[in-house]
Design an enzyme around this catalytic site. Sequence first.
Site, short mmCIF file in Angstrom:
data_model
loop_
_atom_site.label_atom_id
_atom_site.label_comp_id
_atom_site.label_asym_id
_atom_site.label_seq_id
_atom_site.Cartn_x
_atom_site.Cartn_y
_atom_site.Cartn_z
N LYS A 1 51.91 33.54 105.36
CA LYS A 1 51.42 32.27 104.81
C LYS A 1 50.77 32.47 103.45
CE LYS A 1 50.75 29.56 108.99
NZ LYS A 1 49.82 28.83 109.83
N LYS B 1 57.82 23.75 110.02
CA LYS B 1 57.47 22.52 109.30
C LYS B 1 57.39 22.77 107.81
CE LYS B 1 54.21 21.14 112.89
NZ LYS B 1 53.00 21.88 113.23
N LYS C 1 62.46 31.54 111.25
CA LYS C 1 62.13 30.59 112.33
C LYS C 1 62.12 29.15 111.80
CE LYS C 1 57.18 30.27 112.31
NZ LYS C 1 55.87 30.50 112.77
P1 TYM Z 1 51.93 25.53 115.44
O1 TYM Z 1 51.28 24.24 115.11
O2 TYM Z 1 52.57 26.30 114.33
O3 TYM Z 1 53.01 25.35 116.57
C1 TYM Z 1 52.71 24.74 117.82
C2 TYM Z 1 53.48 25.44 118.92
O4 TYM Z 1 54.88 25.43 118.62
C3 TYM Z 1 55.39 26.75 118.70
N1 TYM Z 1 56.46 26.90 117.69
C4 TYM Z 1 57.67 27.38 117.96
N2 TYM Z 1 58.24 27.81 119.11
C5 TYM Z 1 59.52 28.20 119.05
N3 TYM Z 1 60.26 28.21 117.91
C6 TYM Z 1 59.73 27.82 116.73
N4 TYM Z 1 60.47 27.81 115.62
C7 TYM Z 1 58.38 27.36 116.72
N5 TYM Z 1 57.55 26.89 115.76
C8 TYM Z 1 56.38 26.63 116.37
C9 TYM Z 1 54.21 27.66 118.37
O5 TYM Z 1 54.41 28.96 118.88
C10 TYM Z 1 53.08 26.92 119.05
O6 TYM Z 1 53.02 27.27 120.42
N6 TYM Z 1 48.09 28.71 115.73
C11 TYM Z 1 48.85 27.72 116.47
C12 TYM Z 1 48.01 26.57 117.01
C13 TYM Z 1 46.80 26.96 117.80
C14 TYM Z 1 46.80 27.48 119.13
C15 TYM Z 1 45.45 27.65 119.46
C16 TYM Z 1 47.82 27.79 120.03
C17 TYM Z 1 45.51 26.86 117.41
N7 TYM Z 1 44.71 27.28 118.39
C18 TYM Z 1 45.07 28.15 120.71
C19 TYM Z 1 47.42 28.30 121.29
C20 TYM Z 1 46.08 28.47 121.60
C21 TYM Z 1 49.90 27.10 115.54
O7 TYM Z 1 49.75 27.10 114.34
O8 TYM Z 1 50.89 26.47 116.19
#
Ligand code: TYM
Length: 333
Positions: A112, A198, A195
């Site tokens: 990032k 967004k 991957k």
């Molecule tokens: P975020 O907002 O990027 O994504 C949310 C969830 O979607 C999953 N994900 C994917 N899974 C499969 N293929 C993909 N291309 C893909 N893109 C996103 C992510 O693995 C996630 O499960 N840091 C985290 C948010 C967070 C969090 C937490 C998660 C904050 N605190 C505590 C678990 C526990 C994030 O940015 O997810």
Amino acid sequence: MQRVFSGVQPTGIAHLGNYLGAFRNWVALQASHECIYCVVDLHAITENWQTGGTLAQQTREMAAMLLACGIDAQKHILFAQSSVRAHAQLAWIFNCVARIGWLNRMTQFKDKAGKNRENASSGLYVYPNLMAADILAYHATGVPVGEDQRQHLELANDIAQKFNHDCGTEFFPRIEPLIMGPAPRVMSLRDGTKKMSKSDASDQSRINLTDDPDTIALKIRRAKTDPEPLPSEARGLEHRPEARNLVGIYAALESVDHAAVLREHGGKGFGTFKDTLAALLIDKLRPIAAEARRLLDDPSSVDAVLRDGAQRAAAIADPIVAEAERLVGFLRP
Ligand code: TYM
């Protein structure tokens, strides 16, 4: 009953990777677990964000999308992270537990921050500490996420272990990543080695959960593939990242494994397979988009769900974080 926690950033429209890697599993876990799901707006401000109400609206839209996917906010809990103070309070303690060397190993920070590392926010650097706080403030032990979050969860366990060791207790439990289903890492439709995200500049690289049927059909038709027909066995997908990705998406939507998809579609060309896949996607996603739109017709109803969720979340997290503060040794005159 095992308590699970997970979160999603409100930084744009949710996409198929979020749905297959996370949301679908969040919904399924509701039958057997106590679930706490969170729209992580504190995390969203670690990178450029727009002021002037955009963040609030994006938080509301993400919450509506989760409800539309089937999150049951009455039996379980759905809320916005910033409205429960315990997250930021515990995160500060964890900033003082996590070692700089641990954070330096985080691949997501490197990705990032990119070349412009000196200009990244310090919040982006300590992002995983806040994530650990999100989970541990509830003593949650199961964390359903996509594959890309695994390293952050390992760090959360390191933080919990060091806190316990330093305070001479077993206060924080070990957490277990729940990485489920045949599509734990959905890849870009334009490049099977990246991957789906967004933040990809090309909208053609992802299926947004709000895309209309024509857009979905077009994006799948244009998805990158190779010239060979589909193999008839899963090992034939090795070294064919784009083929593997489309088969994984199909398998996840049908709740089967790669092998089952290939038994049915092996030997076919991509033209035919893409048509079937697009129809399946439209069938699954259209009702979700419609329900999210319906919910957003009355934004105050979504806000009410989040307000109620925040109260119930705080009732769990506040005493746990108060105890963590006591263990640290703060004076409570
Ligand atoms: P975020 O907002 O990027 O994504 C949310 C969830 O979607 C999953 N994900 C994917 N899974 C499969 N293929 C993909 N291309 C893909 N893109 C996103 C992510 O693995 C996630 O499960 N840091 C985290 C948010 C967070 C969090 C937490 C998660 C904050 N605190 C505590 C678990 C526990 C994030 O940015 O997810």
